[in-house]
Design a protein around this motif. Sequence first.
Motif, PDB file in Angstrom:
ATOM      1  N   HIS A 153     -28.583  37.449  26.709  1.00 16.16           N
ATOM      2  CA  HIS A 153     -28.979  37.515  25.293  1.00 16.16           C
ATOM      3  C   HIS A 153     -29.365  38.935  24.874  1.00 16.16           C
ATOM      4  O   HIS A 153     -29.086  39.356  23.749  1.00 16.16           O
ATOM      5  CB  HIS A 153     -30.154  36.565  25.033  1.00 16.16           C
ATOM      6  CG  HIS A 153     -29.772  35.113  25.100  1.00 16.16           C
ATOM      7  ND1 HIS A 153     -28.678  34.605  24.447  1.00 16.16           N
ATOM      8  CD2 HIS A 153     -30.349  34.064  25.753  1.00 16.16           C
ATOM      9  CE1 HIS A 153     -28.593  33.308  24.674  1.00 16.16           C
ATOM     10  NE2 HIS A 153     -29.595  32.952  25.474  1.00 16.16           N
ATOM     11  N   VAL A 154     -30.007  39.692  25.772  1.00 12.22           N
ATOM     12  CA  VAL A 154     -30.409  41.046  25.384  1.00 12.22           C
ATOM     13  C   VAL A 154     -29.185  41.939  25.236  1.00 12.22           C
ATOM     14  O   VAL A 154     -29.154  42.828  24.370  1.00 12.22           O
ATOM     15  CB  VAL A 154     -31.421  41.628  26.399  1.00 12.22           C
ATOM     16  CG1 VAL A 154     -30.735  42.154  27.651  1.00 12.22           C
ATOM     17  CG2 VAL A 154     -32.226  42.764  25.767  1.00 12.22           C
ATOM     18  N   LYS A 155     -28.135  41.721  26.044  1.00 15.42           N
ATOM     19  CA  LYS A 155     -26.906  42.492  25.877  1.00 15.42           C
ATOM     20  C   LYS A 155     -26.235  42.169  24.544  1.00 15.42           C
ATOM     21  O   LYS A 155     -25.718  43.066  23.854  1.00 15.42           O
ATOM     22  CB  LYS A 155     -25.941  42.203  27.032  1.00 15.42           C
ATOM     23  CG  LYS A 155     -26.411  42.739  28.379  1.00 15.42           C
ATOM     24  CD  LYS A 155     -26.572  44.253  28.362  1.00 15.42           C
ATOM     25  CE  LYS A 155     -27.015  44.768  29.724  1.00 15.42           C
ATOM     26  NZ  LYS A 155     -27.311  46.225  29.702  1.00 15.42           N
ATOM     27  N   ASN A 156     -26.231  40.881  24.174  1.00 11.83           N
ATOM     28  CA  ASN A 156     -25.659  40.501  22.881  1.00 11.83           C
ATOM     29  C   ASN A 156     -26.418  41.158  21.730  1.00 11.83           C
ATOM     30  O   ASN A 156     -25.821  41.645  20.762  1.00 11.83           O
ATOM     31  CB  ASN A 156     -25.683  38.980  22.724  1.00 11.83           C
ATOM     32  CG  ASN A 156     -24.737  38.285  23.673  1.00 11.83           C
ATOM     33  OD1 ASN A 156     -23.773  38.888  24.156  1.00 11.83           O
ATOM     34  ND2 ASN A 156     -24.992  37.026  23.975  1.00 11.83           N
ATOM     35  N   LEU A 157     -27.746  41.178  21.830  1.00 14.62           N
ATOM     36  CA  LEU A 157     -28.561  41.791  20.786  1.00 14.62           C
ATOM     37  C   LEU A 157     -28.332  43.304  20.737  1.00 14.62           C
ATOM     38  O   LEU A 157     -28.244  43.900  19.656  1.00 14.62           O
ATOM     39  CB  LEU A 157     -30.039  41.487  21.044  1.00 14.62           C
ATOM     40  CG  LEU A 157     -31.052  42.079  20.050  1.00 14.62           C
ATOM     41  CD1 LEU A 157     -30.723  41.662  18.618  1.00 14.62           C
ATOM     42  CD2 LEU A 157     -32.479  41.668  20.412  1.00 14.62           C
TER      43      LEU A 157
END
Length: 584
Positions: free
Chosen positions: A55-59
């Motif tokens: 999720h942090v990579k997507n953000l």
Amino acid sequence: MNINIRLLFGVVLMLLSVINIHAADDYKETPEHLTLRDSMLHAFNDGDSARFFRHVKNLQNYLLEKNDLHAYYTQRCNEIVFLLNQQKVIEAYKLATTLSQELLQRKLDKEMYMAYNMMGHIYNYSGNLENAKECFWEVIHRLEKSGYQESMPPIYMNLVNVEMSLNNTDEAMKLIDKAAEIADSPQRLFDIETRRTLLYYSLGDMKKFNEGYLAYKEGKAKGLSSVHGRELEVYYTAGQGRIDEAINMALKDLTPTQGYEAIIKIYERAGLWQKAYEYLKLENKASDSINTIILSNSMQGIQNEMKVHEASRKASRYFIFGLLATIVLLILLLLAMSYIYNSRRRHMKQLERAYQHALESDKMKAAFIQNISHEIRTPLNIINGYAQVLSSPDFDLSASERKDIAQTMMKNTNDITSLVNETLELSSTETGVIAEKKDKVQLHRLIGDEMHKFQKLTGNKLQMNYHSSLASDYELMTSEVLLRRIINTLIDNAIKNTPEGSITVSTSVANKVLTINIEDTGTGIPEGEEEHIFERFVKLDDFKKGLGLGLPLCRALCRRLEGNVVLDKSYQGPGARFVVTLPL
């Protein structure tokens, strides 16, 4: 190791969310951004590695599309904090290093404070308090230079915690004053003043502590809150004489580390040394458990990193084995030190004396762990960097360059081995047992071997000379292992303190005593330090490599051979001359 990582996450977000550059805020309330942000936060709070990093990579990708570099690098910092939550110090350190390099490459000078802030927390978490202070002060200077005073109070409070860990209460109070002076909101000022009240308790100023507590209650009635509130309630309850109630509150409402610290202070102030001593043992046990987990996770991170290089270059396998062996030896050494420490403590006759001795021994152990981890980390990073260069197909290296790289890796491997050998050998020589002299040693060949080895490591940058009045086939009965180690240690010490010039070894015999002189043209020894340098962990120059164990080890080995080693006070220099005397 007194740090609350969940609290750290809140501090990081509070600091990093103040400054927003390179982008408009229009997108921040869109459903897409809120969904990405909330998914990341939930995964962070759950401690779910797989979900969080996805999720942090997507953000991060979304923020790059919006050209919001500040928010993007904020999420990069959150990755580092998450790894610290998982007690993966090595991985967090690598990400912080990468973050710093990337900010430099992009010339984002205003964002560099993030990298320093992350490194400060990593150093603080690892017990390297002096480096943590340097990083946090650098953050202060950069924020001040950019005019971001509203972001500085949390950093000052980080410095307060470091100074308190170093028992610098006066400096901690000054930092609290600075933070309070520039606090930009009643809530932040309230939290700072609550921390000041806790400091009054540590200083024993109960009048100001009680006044601060009343101010805290008034602020709380107005809707203000502080992360230090529960701890303050515990100390106030104890101050009212309700010791048992305060102890129960500490165990129930505070973290284990905070709870043990609070209980020790309460019992110490009440003069209940027996109970304070018992909780000190529990605190040490909890601290050792945390250190063991961190060391275990660090070992796993290092091992995984080395396996990547092993796939591309088989030669790195020897380095992995050596690294694992070094870590195992360190663990065994720490266990041995812990055993010795606990054994001595059980034999103390008076409880208060045992309590004070335990506190001092704990500080020495922390200093040892900090020093040895710092000394080993530098050569490991050098070896790791050169291993990547050798394994990368992007670098077309000449034979000379490969030789220089191999020589540098050998030198740093030798540095690590020397650190471990010095520590283990010093421990083994403390017995004071006289060594057996059953080896027939050719003196010139032994000294020549050691000088040749160091000549290769220095790359012929220093001139190595040997003079002797003895016959070329001169032999003596001694312990070859101990004599070789003595010569090795003194030549290595001379090289460390001689950036250029020469090192000369000379031997002679008079009155059935063998004399070995090792002199150099280096920096020399200041007057008055002739005996101080033979004490353990003493380094006249903190920037020199080593733990300060070489000369104490050398003297201990000489005494096992019924001899001695001293600094020649009559030597006029430049440099220094050490004299070894061994009876024949």
